[in-house]
Design a protein around this motif. Structure first.
Motif, short mmCIF file in Angstrom:
data_model
loop_
_atom_site.label_atom_id
_atom_site.label_comp_id
_atom_site.label_asym_id
_atom_site.label_seq_id
_atom_site.Cartn_x
_atom_site.Cartn_y
_atom_site.Cartn_z
N LEU A 269 0.84 -1.11 0.18
CA LEU A 269 0.00 -0.07 -0.01
C LEU A 269 0.85 1.18 0.12
O LEU A 269 1.69 1.48 0.65
N ARG A 270 0.64 2.13 -1.04
CA ARG A 270 1.56 3.25 -1.15
C ARG A 270 0.86 4.79 -0.55
O ARG A 270 -0.43 4.66 -0.55
N VAL A 271 1.60 5.31 0.10
CA VAL A 271 1.18 6.65 0.64
C VAL A 271 0.29 7.43 -0.39
O VAL A 271 -0.56 8.02 -0.03
N GLU A 272 0.87 7.48 -1.63
CA GLU A 272 0.17 8.29 -2.62
C GLU A 272 -1.12 7.89 -2.85
O GLU A 272 -1.96 8.70 -3.36
N ASN A 273 -1.51 6.67 -2.36
CA ASN A 273 -2.87 6.03 -2.88
C ASN A 273 -3.74 5.93 -1.60
O ASN A 273 -5.05 5.26 -1.76
#
Length: 412
Positions: A269-273
């Motif tokens: 899980l990416r911070v940008e998402n």
């Protein structure tokens, strides 16, 4: 003294070898002396090596063979004892051994150990394999192989590899652990690659890891362990909520229970998402339906997500969950499957939860709770990333995030 020639019957001296009158041989043919064996030893060519005889001692093998490995500044040769055997019964035996060595020279230094091979292979393999998670998995697996760390690579056989798979142990927080079916399969893969490398660089002639396959029992055990996922009980969930302050990883377990992510998906899980404004997280993998799905953040876990988001931003990490509480592989903080599973096991044992709990159980718990509280069947499939076979639902129906949110909030 005169003798009579048997041929011409004329007188012939007894000293004569032949009759001077007719040439008849008067003595038996002189036997040639047998050639004497030469005790002269064959001379060794320059740079070929040395053979010396150790005298004054009662040795069964008095001839020592030395190999030339270089030259001193003054031109004198630098020699080392021939390996693996330096002493011989005869000069010719020593000479034959030197001939064999010079035909195919080999390294005379102490043989490389498995630990040295692992470090060298790990260093080179990392250059062509950028997957930090897979390399860290090999680091974890190698710990189970401590029994062979100091063994010479040339001595390794299939039985030693199988021994690591069956009897290898590590100690985690005072608890001794044996390789699971997954670890055994990964160990086999690691030895395949490592010894392929050793063969390529002529460290060994044969890859013994490829002389056998993972047994059917291990395959069955692995499949059985992959299938046996169990949800948390209500009592266990209460224990997790009550001990939320004892470990920040309890928050991650609860997040998984309320969003249904796969263990591997949690780490990706990416911070940008992460959309805190709209209360959603986009992520997922493995299947077309599971990739880049948008999952609403349940209101009960929103504070946890915000906390991890703030920490990730402070660390400058691209991933939401970061492991700052232990050793990392080459500085990697990203949460991997193994890291998550290790932390879950630690919490499971600490809180005395069901000892059968595994990393997928939070996802199983979500599905179980979703059905318990009557979530729409298609909402469950959208959230967990399962494929939808109904053509109308799959192709013609566009589900809104607010509908998914209203569904997920049904879970208490």
């Amino acid at each position: 003294m005169l003798l009579k020639c048997p041929e011409c019957e004329l007188p012939v001296s007894d000293k004569a070898a032949t009759c001077p009158h007719c040439g008849y041989p008067m003595k038996n043919e002189v036997k040639q002396r047998a050639a004497r064996k030469s005790n002269k030893r064959r001379r060794l060519p320059n740079g070929f090596g040395q053979i010396s005889e150790i005298k004054g001692q009662s040795l069964r093998k008095p001839f020592r063979a030395m190999v030339t490995v270089g030259k001193q500044p003054n031109g004198r040769p630098i020699v080392k004892p021939l390996k693996p055997e330096s002493y011989f019964e005869t000069y010719n035996d020593a000479y034959a051994a030197l001939v064999e060595y010079n035909r195919n020279p080999y390294d005379l230094s102490p043989a490389m150990t498995m630990q040295e091979l692992y470090e060298k292979w790990n260093e080179d393999y990392t250059k062509i394999n950028t997957s930090v998670s897979s390399m860290r998995a090999f680091v974890s697996v190698w710990r189970y192989c401590s029994a062979i760390h100091n063994m010479r690579v040339t001595d390794l056989r299939a039985r030693h590899i199988k021994g690591c798979m069956e009897d290898g142990t590590i100690t985690v927080h005072g608890v001794e652990r044996h390789p699971s079916a997954g670890i055994k399969a990964r160990m086999k893969s690691m030895f395949n690659l490592m010894l392929d490398y050793a063969v390529e660089y002529e460290i060994v002639d044969k890859n013994y890891a490829r002389t056998f396959t993972v047994s059917g029992d291990i395959q069955k055990e692995r499949k059985r362990s992959q299938r046996s996922h169990i949800p948390f009980t209500d009592e266990e969930m209460t224990v997790l909520w009550e001990n939320i302050s004892t470990s920040k990883w309890i928050e991650v377990i609860i997040i998984q229970c309320y969003m249904g992510w796969r263990p591997r998906e949690l780490g990706l899980l990416r911070v940008e998402n992460v959309d805190l404004k709209n209360g959603t997280i986009m992520g997922g993998m493995k299947t077309e339906a599971g990739t880049n799905r948008i999952v609403p953040i349940h209101s009960r876990i929103r504070p946890f997500v915000e906390k991890w988001y703030a920490e990730a931003v402070e660390l400058g990490s691209e991933y939401l969950f970061n492991c700052t509480d232990g050793k990392s592989y080459k500085g990697a903080l990203m949460l991997t499957y193994d890291k998550y599973q290790q932390r879950l096991y630690r919490i499971r044992d600490m809180l005395q939860l069901n000892p059968e709990h595994k990393a997928h159980d939070g996802r199983m718990h979500f599905v179980t709770q979703a059905k318990k509280y009557g979530l729409d069947e298609y909402a469950i499939k959208y959230i967990v990333g399962h494929s939808i076979n109904d053509i109308t639902e799959k192709v013609y129906t566009q589900r809104e995030i607010e509908w998914l949110r209203s569904e997920i909030e049904k879970i208490k």
